[in-house]
Design an enzyme around this catalytic site. Structure first.
Site, PDB file in Angstrom:
ATOM      1  N   LYS A 129       0.875  -1.256  -0.205  1.00 42.82           N
ATOM      2  CA  LYS A 129       0.069  -0.019   0.017  1.00 42.82           C
ATOM      3  C   LYS A 129       0.604   1.111  -0.222  1.00 42.82           C
ATOM      4  O   LYS A 129       1.849   0.975   0.458  1.00 42.82           O
ATOM      5  CB  LYS A 129      -0.905   0.014   1.175  1.00 42.82           C
ATOM      6  N   ASP A 169      -6.903   4.169  -4.583  1.00 42.43           N
ATOM      7  CA  ASP A 169      -7.473   3.869  -3.566  1.00 42.43           C
ATOM      8  C   ASP A 169      -8.302   5.321  -3.074  1.00 42.43           C
ATOM      9  O   ASP A 169      -8.418   5.942  -4.244  1.00 42.43           O
ATOM     10  CB  ASP A 169      -6.581   3.563  -2.345  1.00 42.43           C
TER      11      ASP A 169
END
Length: 447
Positions: A129, A169
């Site tokens: 991430k 995201d």
């Protein structure tokens, strides 16, 4: 934030001491440990080496400065991150988030959850991430483009189609991914599947925007069918108003459910007659095209906007928290129980606090954890990577069929490891199933 359980273990005490400064990460690893450690104790194969300890330690955490220039010609500085969590199963895979206040602890939590989510898909994908403490709201398109180009200039030599494959995201949609990919190509002279979720015009895959929301609904349908019920005729409440929430609503409508409310950062929109296809199109225009607020929803549709209120006080059958982490706490969980909800299915990553999870599970509500229920997005990302390699695009129908098969596979894996003494615990099933695949990969490749 100190997490405890009824019978604390030495390992949880250690987690509390080490990660108290990163509460989201602490919450995630503690919740997984509580499910996984009894399995480890029952299987000596996983006791020889500290596999779980290996899983909570990222392979690498990158932190870098992103300098850029705004429309006024002023110099700006932001901080960028990439947490490369685990490559045990394949190249690092996970989204980029642009949000003010973003920090390493939040990204470690997201990357750790991504490890289990990607493992559950059965695809050869590692986990990661990243993102930056950049707020895209209120920025011009040119400013967003310049920031994306500055960001990828700092990150590009750490990613690649067979090494680390970022996606989108919060705050990073298909246009931002297009800017990131375009500049990556300029810097590397390579056209490869290194960034997924891109616009169709530059190699994106059909059905990507819908996949996470649709997958969440498909998982919920499997949950209900396991109790001989179905979504048709059920009422539902969905939090959030981004891609995940909007396409969750769209799929719920297609399945015959009635969606009574949605929410955004400003409050909740209650639609007692239900959100139909026409009303959803208006919401798409407000949120996805104009980046507006649900309070702008036209009054003629007989809806009420409640400022700064969550939607969980509305009586319904199914809850789909699809906004952000820890959005649903103890008081909201009690509301769900009081209003006799049957099911909670997470569209966001860890939207329930630990206490909220405990309340709804003790009350007997069906609970679909995010790492299993919202895996549709990464499934489409994996297909986009495959699409790059084969140079032939998947059709929307092919992508939809693959999503249905993958969600069924995930649900069956959760059932396999979550069934005990006639009881079904999908959270435990998801955590143990993900752990087994990750642990076996680590063991077979050598500590």
């Amino acid at each position: 934030m100190i997490l405890t359980q009824k019978r604390p273990t030495k390992q949880i005490d250690d987690f509390n001491k080490r990660f108290n400064h990163q509460p989201a990460f602490l919450q995630a690893i503690t919740e997984v440990w509580e499910d996984v450690h009894p399995f480890i104790e029952a299987h000596p194969k996983y006791q020889d080496i500290p596999v779980f300890e290996r899983l909570i330690r990222p392979d690498q955490v990158l932190t870098f400065t992103v300098p850029w220039v705004d429309d006024d010609g002023s110099y700006q500085l932001n901080t960028g991150f990439r947490v490369q969590m685990s490559s045990a199963l394949g190249p690092y895979k996970g989204g980029l988030r642009f949000a003010p206040g973003l920090n390493e602890g939040v990204l470690k939590f997201l990357a750790f959850e991504q490890s289990f989510k990607n493992a559950l898909t059965g695809l050869p994908l590692g986990s990661g991430k990243g993102g930056a403490d950049f707020n895209p709201k209120g920025k011009s398109d040119q400013e967003i483009m310049r920031f994306c180009q500055a960001f990828i200039t700092q990150l590009y030599h750490h990613i690649g189609g067979n090494w680390d494959v970022p996606a989108g995201d919060m705050g990073v949609g298909s246009q931002e991914l297009g800017y990131l990919y375009g500049h990556y190509k300029r810097l590397t002279h390579r056209h490869e599947g290194v960034i997924t979720g891109k616009p169709l015009a530059v190699g994106g895959i059909q059905f990507r925007e819908e996949a996470t929301g649709y997958g969440s609904v498909l998982f919920a349908r499997h949950m209900l069918q396991s109790t001989d019920e179905d979504l048709e005729g059920k009422t539902a409440v969905v939090s959030g108003a981004g891609n995940v929430a909007i396409y969750t609503v769209e799929k719920l409508i297609a399945c015959g459910a009635t969606v009574l409310a949605m929410s955004d950062s400003g409050g909740s929109l209650s639609v007692p007659a239900g959100i139909n296809a026409e009303k959803l199109e208006v919401i798409k225009q407000i949120k996805l095209e104009r980046n507006g607020s649900l309070k702008d929803f036209p009054a003629e549709f007989e809806a009420t906007f409640y400022e700064e209120e969550s939607p969980w006080g509305i009586k319904a059958d199914c809850a789909f928290p699809s906004a952000t982490q820890n959005e649903l706490g103890e008081s909201e969980a009690n509301l769900l129980v009081e209003n006799e909800y049957q099911l909670v299915c997470e569209g966001a990553n860890m939207p329930l606090t630990s206490r909220a999870q405990q309340i709804i599970r003790e009350a007997g509500l069906l609970y679909g954890p995010g790492k299993a229920a919202n895996a549709g997005g990464v499934a489409m990302s994996g297909m986009e990577m495959a699409q790059h390699r084969r140079i032939i695009p998947f059709t929307r129908e092919e992508a939809s069929q693959e999503l249905e098969k993958l969600i069924q596979h995930i649900f069956e894996s959760c059932v396999e490891y979550g069934k005990s003494d006639g009881m079904l615990d999908l959270k435990k099933g998801a955590n143990v199933a993900g752990f087994v695949r990750l642990a076996d990969a680590i063991i077979h490749q050598g500590w």
